[in-house]
Design an enzyme around this catalytic site. Structure first.
Site, short mmCIF file in Angstrom:
data_model
loop_
_atom_site.label_atom_id
_atom_site.label_comp_id
_atom_site.label_asym_id
_atom_site.label_seq_id
_atom_site.Cartn_x
_atom_site.Cartn_y
_atom_site.Cartn_z
CG ASN A 78 42.18 35.94 -13.49
OD1 ASN A 78 41.25 35.91 -12.69
ND2 ASN A 78 42.10 35.43 -14.70
CB CYS A 79 39.40 40.35 -11.51
SG CYS A 79 38.39 41.83 -11.73
CG ASP A 80 43.43 43.92 -15.02
OD1 ASP A 80 44.30 43.12 -14.60
OD2 ASP A 80 43.30 44.20 -16.23
CE LYS A 100 46.01 40.40 -11.47
NZ LYS A 100 46.73 40.35 -12.76
#
Length: 117
Positions: free
Chosen positions: A8-10, A13
């Site tokens: 879920n880390c931008d 991603k």
């Protein structure tokens, strides 16, 4: 080649998308779910240095008490801290061959991948 991070880390991603856009098949290792061993952390620490490997700007860091934050100043106590709190590791950590990077560094990845990417 392996990309270490949390899904879920931008930045993770964005990094995964960068590799995918270039057709680079890179394995993903979830630091939160699968952890990381002390030997690998020690290699990363020696390759990158504590200032680059440790994420002092995230919420995990801010939630640590003063004693835990001081533990980050010494390799002997930093490794156990990172083992216990893997989200303190700057993300993503990418291993390409024998090289290790931390953070979103596409120029470095491109160089490491050579003309194949």
């Amino acid at each position: 080649m392996t990309l270490y991070g949390i899904p879920n880390c931008d930045t993770v991603k964005k990094s995964r998308a960068w590799f995918a856009a270039r057709g680079v098949d890179i394995a993903f290792h979830d630091l939160r779910r699968d952890g990381v061993d002390a030997e690998r952390l020690t290699r990363w620490l020696h390759a990158l240095g504590a200032a680059r490997l440790l994420n002092r700007s995230g919420t995990t860091w801010r939630k640590l008490d003063a004693d835990q934050q001081r533990a980050a100043d010494d390799e002997a106590t930093l490794i156990p801290l990172l083992l216990a709190q893997p989200t303190l590791i700057r993300r993503p950590v990418v291993e390409i061959g024998g090289a290790v990077t931390a953070g979103f560094v596409p120029d470095v990845w491109q160089t490491l991948l050579g003309d194949a990417a």
